[in-house]
Design a protein around this motif. Structure first.
Motif, PDB file in Angstrom:
ATOM      1  N   ASP A 227       0.831  -1.202   0.000  1.00 20.44           N
ATOM      2  CA  ASP A 227       0.000   0.000   0.000  1.00 20.44           C
ATOM      3  C   ASP A 227       0.868   1.256   0.000  1.00 20.44           C
ATOM      4  O   ASP A 227       1.729   1.445   0.859  1.00 20.44           O
ATOM      5  CB  ASP A 227      -0.904  -0.015   1.231  1.00 20.44           C
ATOM      6  N   ALA A 229       0.100   4.348   0.669  1.00 20.56           N
ATOM      7  CA  ALA A 229      -0.100   5.222   1.824  1.00 20.56           C
ATOM      8  C   ALA A 229       0.697   4.739   3.031  1.00 20.56           C
ATOM      9  O   ALA A 229       1.259   5.544   3.784  1.00 20.56           O
ATOM     10  CB  ALA A 229      -1.586   5.300   2.166  1.00 20.56           C
ATOM     11  N   ARG A 232       4.374   5.603   2.427  1.00 19.57           N
ATOM     12  CA  ARG A 232       4.611   7.039   2.611  1.00 19.57           C
ATOM     13  C   ARG A 232       4.616   7.412   4.092  1.00 19.57           C
ATOM     14  O   ARG A 232       5.411   8.257   4.528  1.00 19.57           O
ATOM     15  CB  ARG A 232       3.545   7.845   1.864  1.00 19.57           C
ATOM     16  N   GLN A 233       3.752   6.772   4.861  1.00 18.42           N
ATOM     17  CA  GLN A 233       3.719   7.043   6.297  1.00 18.42           C
ATOM     18  C   GLN A 233       5.035   6.649   6.955  1.00 18.42           C
ATOM     19  O   GLN A 233       5.570   7.384   7.805  1.00 18.42           O
ATOM     20  CB  GLN A 233       2.558   6.282   6.941  1.00 18.42           C
TER      21      GLN A 233
END
Length: 245
Positions: A227, A229, A232-233
């Motif tokens: 994923d 996201a 990126r987190q």
């Protein structure tokens, strides 16, 4: 040269395979860091999920035999682990213009190996600095543990691979390892909700200081998260931990 992040693969793969497995995270890290992938020292059968995707990508390698407390302890006290610690110290000792080591990413078995390397560096530096409170090992700012397994596969009611007759020895060794102290560097723990080794990943969190650790759960099993996201987190946390480096 940019600061460096060390990436340690899981058991039954190798650095080249892990480069592909970690490609999404790596693509986000590469604008900011140089990535260093190391091979484990010992040949072994391919790990979970390696075949058929990486058939023909031998040698498949492992950091240790963690089938029981005795062989795992032999690794932590042995030449192979000392060599790894020396390699990591070499990365940290690079000239400033070459970019020193600031982070470690470990997957599965590589996560507990990365934890133990940083804990060892912190302990050594505390001795050198006279026990300075809060001292972290050689400038390592952050450890990322992805689907990690825990030292001696202990601390859980029923370890995935532990034989019942070895549970008591594993648990004793696990407790002794935990008692050695917690890692001071910040940490990010990626735990897949369908990971068969999830309970061990949860226990690995306990090896890091409370105030500097973060747990990120993702939909998936025993693999690097796909994923965008989530990746990126993770990178945001790494960048925040390494701010000013």
């Amino acid at each position: 040269m940019k600061p460096k992040i060390l990436l340690l693969h899981g058991s039954g793969t190798n650095a080249s395979i892990f480069g592909l497995q970690s490609r999404k995270l790596a693509a986000l890290l590469q604008p900011h860091f140089d990535l260093v992938y190391l091979d484990a020292p010992t040949p072994c059968p391919p790990g979970p999920g390696v075949l058929p995707f990486f058939e023909g990508c031998e040698p498949y390698l492992t950091w240790m035999d963690d089938s029981g407390a005795v062989p795992e302890q032999a690794y932590w006290e042995g030449e192979a682990f000392e060599k790894l610690v020396g390699e990591v110290r070499g990365l940290m000792a690079l000239e400033e213009e070459e970019g020193g080591l600031v982070g470690v990413v470990g997957f599965s078995m590589g996560a507990k190996v990365g934890m133990e390397v940083v804990r060892r560096l912190e302990a050594d530096d505390n001795i050198e600095e006279g026990g300075e409170k809060g001292k972290t090992g050689g400038g390592v700012k952050v450890v990322v543990a992805v689907c990690g397994t825990v030292p001696f596969r202990g601390g859980v009611a029923s370890s995935t691979t532990a034989a019942s007759e070895g549970d008591e020895a594993r648990e004793k060794a696990y407790r002794a390892s935990l008692d050695k102290g917690r890692v001071k560097a910040e940490s990010v723990h990626l735990i897949g909700d369908g990971d068969p080794w999830r309970a061990e990943g949860e226990k690995l969190v306990e090896f890091f200081e409370d105030e500097g650790r973060r747990v990120i759960r993702f939909r998936g099993a025993h693999h690097m998260p796909a994923d965008d996201a989530v990746n990126r987190q993770v990178v945001r946390v790494i960048l925040a931990a390494c701010k000013g480096v």
